[in-house]
Enzyme design. Sequence first.
Site, short mmCIF file in Angstrom:
data_model
loop_
_atom_site.label_atom_id
_atom_site.label_comp_id
_atom_site.label_asym_id
_atom_site.label_seq_id
_atom_site.Cartn_x
_atom_site.Cartn_y
_atom_site.Cartn_z
N ASP A 351 0.84 -1.21 0.00
CA ASP A 351 0.00 0.00 0.00
C ASP A 351 0.87 1.25 0.00
O ASP A 351 2.05 1.21 -0.39
CB ASP A 351 -0.96 -0.08 1.22
CG ASP A 351 -2.27 0.67 1.00
OD1 ASP A 351 -2.24 1.91 1.11
OD2 ASP A 351 -3.30 0.03 0.72
N ARG A 428 -5.59 16.51 3.17
CA ARG A 428 -4.58 15.49 3.43
C ARG A 428 -3.23 15.91 2.82
O ARG A 428 -2.55 15.12 2.19
CB ARG A 428 -5.00 14.12 2.88
CG ARG A 428 -4.38 12.97 3.66
CD ARG A 428 -4.49 11.65 2.94
NE ARG A 428 -4.05 10.57 3.82
CZ ARG A 428 -3.57 9.42 3.40
NH1 ARG A 428 -3.48 9.16 2.11
NH2 ARG A 428 -3.19 8.51 4.24
N ASP A 463 -6.18 4.65 -5.53
CA ASP A 463 -6.79 5.41 -4.43
C ASP A 463 -7.06 6.85 -4.86
O ASP A 463 -6.54 7.34 -5.86
CB ASP A 463 -5.83 5.37 -3.23
CG ASP A 463 -6.55 5.36 -1.90
OD1 ASP A 463 -7.74 5.71 -1.86
OD2 ASP A 463 -5.91 5.02 -0.89
N ASP A 533 -12.66 2.28 5.20
CA ASP A 533 -11.47 2.12 6.04
C ASP A 533 -11.83 1.57 7.41
O ASP A 533 -10.96 1.43 8.27
CB ASP A 533 -10.76 3.47 6.21
CG ASP A 533 -9.82 3.75 5.04
OD1 ASP A 533 -9.63 2.85 4.20
OD2 ASP A 533 -9.27 4.87 4.97
C1 DGJ Z 1 -7.00 5.40 1.98
C2 DGJ Z 1 -7.37 3.94 1.80
O1 DGJ Z 1 -8.71 3.78 2.03
C3 DGJ Z 1 -6.52 3.10 2.73
O2 DGJ Z 1 -6.89 1.77 2.62
C4 DGJ Z 1 -5.07 3.30 2.44
O3 DGJ Z 1 -4.78 2.83 1.15
C5 DGJ Z 1 -4.72 4.76 2.57
N1 DGJ Z 1 -5.58 5.57 1.75
C6 DGJ Z 1 -3.29 5.00 2.17
O4 DGJ Z 1 -2.97 6.32 2.17
#
Ligand code: DGJ
Length: 712
Positions: A351, A428, A463, A533
């Site tokens: 990730d 962010r 993402d 998440d």
């Molecule tokens: C948001 C995603 O939903 C998470 O699973 C992870 O990949 C983070 N971003 C990483 O920054």
Amino acid sequence: MSSITFLPNEKIFSLNGENYSYVMQIKDGYLRHLYYGEKIANEDISSLFPQFLRAFSTNNFINDSFDTFSNEFPTLGKGDFRNFAFLIKTDTGSRLTDFKYEHHEIIDKPKETILPNLKGGKTLVIYLKDAISNIELNLYYTPYDKGVVRSARIKNMANTAVYIKKISSFSLDIPNNNYELVYLSGSYARERQIETTPLKPGLFEISSLRGTSSHQFNPFIAIKEKHTTEFSGNVYGFNLVYGGSFSLSAYTDQYDYVRLMGGINHADFSWQLNPKETFITPEVVLVFSNQGMNLLSQHFHDLYRDNLIKKTKLPIVFNSWESVYFDFDEEKLLSLIDKSALLGIEIFVLDDGWFGNRNDDTTSLGDWYTNIKKLPNGLKPLINRCKKHNMGFGLWIEPEMISPISELYQKHPNWVLRDSRHEPIQARNQYVLDLTNKEVIDYLKNTITKLLTENDISYVKWDMNRSLTENCSLTLDADNMEETHHRYMLGVYELLQYITDKFPHILFEGSSGGGGRVDPGMLRYFPQIWTSDNNDPISRSKIIYGTSLCYPLSTISNHIGDEITHANGRQTPLEIRTKINTLGPTGIEFNILNQDLSILEKVKTKFTDYKIWRNLIIDGDLYRLENPFQGDIFSFLIINREKTKGHLVILSSNITTNDKTYHTKLKGLNPKKQYLINNEKFFGSTLMNVGIPFRHSFGNYMVKSYYLEETL
Ligand code: DGJ
């Protein structure tokens, strides 16, 4: 089989599917909606919709008025004062248009447009024209067995540009029948919670202005009759095939008709349409069920699985995010890979944190090359180790974004979405790349292609971790500026189409801060989407339940997280996490390096079981037996289409000391066949009418799961 028929004398169009009819008529040159609902005979029903002259209404018709006329695509300024489907401003400044029927044809559904769409089917195109302004409006209807797909196109045949101020994908007038509106609302880590509200006179709208379909409101609404349940009653669902800012609304008028409408959000939207240009709206999927919410969902699932989503095998993944976050090096990752292999993991996913100078979320988005401080030998040793274990390697990227602290930003500060005067907003610690700019798209196509060509990658997690703010681009001029957010989506779709076509062997999973961009538009490119998440199985059961209203389980990606959930601190036993968070594509997202062997053994066994029934998730029919939004119990049953195999899960999340015994009655089985369940044999009729008993009288949670299989 679905069909399209036209009665030429009565000028009636009838679209029919397995259980619905959708009927329209040309009246006085206008396209009038007559009926949508349970299947009816193909006959002239227009006299059943009498029109009256009403006080204080306009009366351009002899016996009718736009105030009550059910126009298939209404506009403003002609006496219809309800919500309007479109508004076009012409060179004179006027917003008046008068679209009348010209002709129609039945064609094969156009394959790809610049927008994602459902494939296949015969399509009815109704051509309407405003002869005065010389603008065409084409309405597209594709009836499938399980629902209708609609969209609209505007073509400017005039010599001057016009401005589209609003353009919906659909509008639909239905007589109110004590309807309640169902929609999905939520927030980050609390996505797609089911809400129901009665319809009262006035406008009810859900929308997004975030440039994404959003955590807050999903582009889905349904209206159901008051007593509709999970398995009985009439319900209509509407789902936009669009991942950008949208609006969906229900307007209940003075004579108790409901006008449903939806499409691109017209707030802060305008589109300059030059001579000979055509504007195409996103598609909307309309589904009717006469057997409650469950059949509505099954119809959506079938439509999407058969016509939209690429088939995949749902590999089990290990994901590094909640295991190690940004804190890793080659050695740690190799240990994780080795340990994953012992558990039956099929793809190891690295990730966030592997690129540029990325050690936290303040830098490096845009610098898509390996972070050599952490991974001095690049990705190759990791990929090779995965290969050695017969596992695939997956990688996280967030291509639509750019960190102000990055090499890319140093080189191209003008590539962010912004206007020329104000400082762009950070979220962010990042900006959004200007995907309305062809140069940016080309750069991304090349960068991602290079990354995926140079490395043997079998999975990509794509993402997108902030909302769009500025609806402005440095490359668009004043007349086109309000097109930015929609052009951004067109850029995303172009990029995704290009990359997914170029790498058909790669499984792309969508993500947006968890489930902030879960919609059919994204499903066209991402067969599965990271749902949230929040890995807490209690919260997750509700998120999965809500998401399943229109999206198939095969798309709802979940991971088994830590004992104490990172998102909300809830502590849950492994048994619950393994039973709930496997209801979809699944994997692990906790640090397996510091776990007891017994825990890992249990996870391994769970994955071995999962491999036996995961085809049910890919192809099966879902039956939602208990609703966690109406009590403390959640229960899902998934059955294959042949009705020979099933997987049942029951979760109770609130203890009642010395509780009564419940019976969960199964659905969808063959009543005359015997099934083996829990080492006992029962007929389908027994399981569906007597049910499986359970009690929850001890401990915080109770979870049960059963595999059933037809037997002789
Ligand atoms: C948001 C995603 O939903 C998470 O699973 C992870 O990949 C983070 N971003 C990483 O920054």
